[in-house]
Every structure is written in structure tokens, then in C-alpha cells.
Design an enzyme around this catalytic site. Structure first.
Site, PDB file in Angstrom:
ATOM      1  N   LEU A   6       8.980 -41.186   3.623  1.00 30.66           N
ATOM      2  CA  LEU A   6       9.198 -39.799   4.869  1.00 30.66           C
ATOM      3  C   LEU A   6       7.560 -38.859   4.322  1.00 30.66           C
ATOM      4  CD1 LEU A   6       9.827 -37.193   6.842  1.00 30.66           C
ATOM      5  CD2 LEU A   6      11.300 -36.744   5.081  1.00 30.66           C
ATOM      6  N   VAL A   7       7.731 -39.091   2.768  1.00 28.19           N
ATOM      7  CA  VAL A   7       6.574 -38.318   2.284  1.00 28.19           C
ATOM      8  C   VAL A   7       5.065 -38.773   2.685  1.00 28.19           C
ATOM      9  CG1 VAL A   7       4.880 -37.874   0.091  1.00 28.19           C
ATOM     10  CG2 VAL A   7       7.671 -37.696   0.117  1.00 28.19           C
ATOM     11  N   GLU A  21       1.090  -1.714  -0.200  1.00 25.15           N
ATOM     12  CA  GLU A  21       0.074  -0.485  -0.062  1.00 25.15           C
ATOM     13  C   GLU A  21       0.714   1.664   0.048  1.00 25.15           C
ATOM     14  OE1 GLU A  21      -2.149  -3.492   2.338  1.00 25.15           O
ATOM     15  OE2 GLU A  21       0.319  -2.876   1.506  1.00 25.15           O
TER      16      GLU A  21
END
Length: 373
Positions: A294-295, A60
Site C-alpha cells: 500500500l505504501v 490574532e
């Protein structure tokens, strides 16, 4: 300007603000990406800006500086609610008031309590504020949410946003039966991955990946030179097996080896506790690069927010798959994804999926099953 024309001008300005916000990816963490466009009564843009770096001026403020005196009586269109507190910079709500902005359009409310309240402060001062809702041009809200998904999710969940990335063949293999995996994807795809590494603040792998591939886990130029700001490297290593000579332990970037002794959980490292600690340390975006078990633990624990797949035009028919050993036993338990984008990168295809928090087994959990990878 009639109401319909004004809405059209504001919608166009918001789409532009989303594009501007995206330019801050990789430089603003742990802050949000934000874009702002200021339009006059005729719908003409008189100023625009985006949050470029943490500690720098907010979107802004940049847009107001560009607009100058033309901001008086104008409309500010922002992707995220203007902040209402003083940190390293002043409150954007007060900057908008000081500039004489007459109307503010907000795509997404700020979920961080410390900075929230800009909408109320502006309305209290007589500014006309329009906050988009899910039924009010939802495609615009979705675009604004998506561009800032990393920070929004991290703030709402109090843990880093997690992107699981993998390069694989068309039949879902990440390595051949003999273990070879370099290189499944093309040079442009690998270059794109290094761009992504430069944007996140944390890399996460299991010790199995370290032992098998000895990755460096750094952001590098096409010639292999380590360059730019490097993400924190985190190895999930329940029993402390990461060799002292592993490349992930070199001096190119900071490294954390997370063990079960530090983050005790059933069967290994408590992944939810690890992510909570990373958040406490100011980390907001984790890039998960494996290994497959791990995933699986991360997915089962509801700790993956996004899946990014680079699919190469190759067929192997055998070899390691991208995910192994999830809690899914039947099709009805599958972790369902929502496709967001499809892009061609060199000879490969890049697929980006959203992981809905309410779908998939274990998705409502706040911690994760441990992993001994």
C-alpha cells in the site's frame, strides 16, 4: 526604531509565532495552526496567541486581547495571512483594524479563497503590510510553511496531507523472517507514535496489515488505555476481506473499509479518489502505517507528503522491508526525499523527510495505481 532593528524584532517575533502555532497541532483540524505576536515600536512583545481549537478564537484575536490598548500603533506578526471572512468567528483583518494595529507582517499567504484577502483589506485601510517572499528571509518562510504544512498542503492539493510512518531496524526491516515485529522500536518511540496518532484525524492501513497484525489503530496512553479524540480508521480492502471480528472494527473509533466497489480503480482501490473523499468529509491529515505494498502504491502515485521513520539500533539482515513493489527500476527513478529533522527518541532515531512534489516517478499524478492489499 531603525529599519534594521525593526526587521530583527519582526524576525524574532515570527520565530516565536511559529513556536506558538505548533501548540495547536492536533486540536485545530480541519483548521490551520496559526501563531501571532504583537510588538510595540520598541520591539517589545505586548501580546501573543495561537489558534487553539477549531471554532475557537483565532491567533490574532487572542493576541489582541492579551495586548489590550497596547495594540494601538503596534505591529502584528502572523504565520498565516489574517482571514477576511466570517465563519464561526469574525474576520481577523477587521479585528486588527479595530484594535488600531499600524503594521502587519505576514509569513504565508492564505491559499483558501474563502478566507483570503486579508492583506488587501488591511492595505486598503492604510495599514502597512509586509508579506515575506521566498527571497526575503527564506528560512522564516520555510519555518512558517513547515509548521502549517498539513493544512497548507491539504488546501492546495484538495486532499489530506499524508504522513507515512514506520518503525524499522537500522537495515530497513519492519519484521523478522518469521514475521515477528513486536517490538522493533523502544517504548519512548511507541509513545511518540501515539502522540502523533492523537494529532492526526485519519489512520490508513491496508487489509494485509489488518490480517497479519490485527491492529486497533487508536491513540493510547502508555498503559494501553484508549484516550482522547480518536482518528478515523480507514482500511484499504479491495475485496472486503476485513473480518467482522477485527479489532479495527471495535467501538473505540469510527472505521471505514474502502473497497474497489466504492472506489474502483485499475487493480483495486483508487487511492486518489479515496483521499479526495476523505477531504470532502473534512479530513486533513492521514497517517499511513502500512503495509509495504500500500505504501508503494501511495508513493508511486505521488500521494505521500512526508515520511517519518523511527530507526531502532537493530540489524536483522532478512525479513520484510518498509516498502515493497514500487515502480522504481533504476536508481535514477528513485523517490528522493529531503531530510527535515533528526531527533533521538529513547534508543531510537526519528527521521522526518519531506517528499518534494516534483521528484520521483508518478509524483505529478493526481490519482494512484490501485492496490489489492
Amino acid at each position: 526604531m531603525d529599519p534594521a532593528a525593526r526587521r530583527a524584532a519582526e524576525s524574532a517575533a515570527l520565530l516565536r509565532a511559529v513556536d506558538l502555532a505548533a501548540r495547536g497541532a492536533g486540536t485545530v483540524l480541519p483548521n490551520p495552526v496559526v501563531g501571532c505576536v504583537i510588538v510595540d515600536d520598541a520591539g517589545v512583545t505586548v501580546g501573543e496567541g495561537w489558534h487553539e481549537r477549531a471554532g475557537g478564537p483565532h491567533a490574532e484575536v487572542v493576541a489582541l486581547r492579551a495586548a489590550g490598548a497596547r495594540a494601538a500603533g503596534a505591529t502584528a506578526v502572523v504565520t498565516l495571512e489574517p482571514c477576511n471572512h466570517t465563519g464561526r468567528t469574525g474576520p481577523c483583518s477587521q479585528a486588527l483594524l479595530a484594535a488600531g494595529v499600524r503594521r502587519v507582517v505576514v509569513a504565508v499567504r492564505d491559499p483558501w479563497p474563502t478566507a483570503a484577502g486579508g492583506t488587501e483589506a488591511l492595505r486598503a485601510a492604510g495599514v502597512d503590510v509586509r508579506v515575506l517572499g521566498p527571497d526575503d528571509e527564506p528560512h522564516l518562510v520555510d519555518r512558517a510553511e513547515d509548521v502549517n504544512r498539513v493544512w497548507l498542503a491539504a488546501t492546495r492539493l484538495r486532499r489530506p496531507f499524508v504522513t507515512f510512518k514506520a518503525g524499522m531496524t537500522a537495515d530497513g526491516r519492519v519484521a523478522a523472517p518469521d514475521g515477528t515485529s513486536r517490538w522493533i522500536t523502544s517504548v519512548p518511540a511507541r509513545t511518540d507514535v501515539h502522540r502523533l496518532r492523537a494529532e492526526v484525524d485519519t489512520m490508513l492501513v491496508g487489509v494485509g496489515t489488518v490480517l497479519a497484525d490485527d491492529p486497533q489503530l487508536t491513540a493510547r496512553d502508555p498503559d494501553g488505555t484508549v484516550t482522547g479524540r480518536q482518528p478515523l480508521r480507514v482500511v484499504v480492502d479491495s475485496h472486503g476481506r476485513t473480518p467482522p471480528t477485527a479489532r479495527v472494527r471495535d467501538g473505540a473509533a469510527e472505521t471505514v473499509v474502502a473497497t474497489a466497489a466504492e472506489f474502483p480503480g485499475p487493480g483495486g482501490v483508487d487511492l486518489g479518489a479515496l483521499l479526495a473523499e476523505l477531504y470532502r468529509r473534512g479530513r486533513r491529515h492521514v497517517l499511513l502505517e502500512g503495509g509495504p505494498r500500500l505504501v508503494a502504491s501511495m508513493v508511486d502515485g505521488g500521494l505521500v507528503d512526508e515520511v517519518l521513520l523511527y530507526v531502532a539500533p537493530l540489524l536483522l539482515g532478512a525479513g520484510r522491508t518498509v516498502v515493497e513493489g514500487t515502480a522504481v527500476h533504476t536508481l535514477g527513478e528513485a523517490h528522493r526525499l529531503e531530510l527535515c529533522t533528526v531527533d533521538r527518541v529513547g534508543a531510537d532515531v526519528r527521521l522526518r523527510y519531506r517528499v518534494p512534489a516534483h521528484l520521483g516517478p508518478g509524483a505529478a499524478r493526481t490519482d494512484a495505481a490501485g492496490t489489492s492489499t
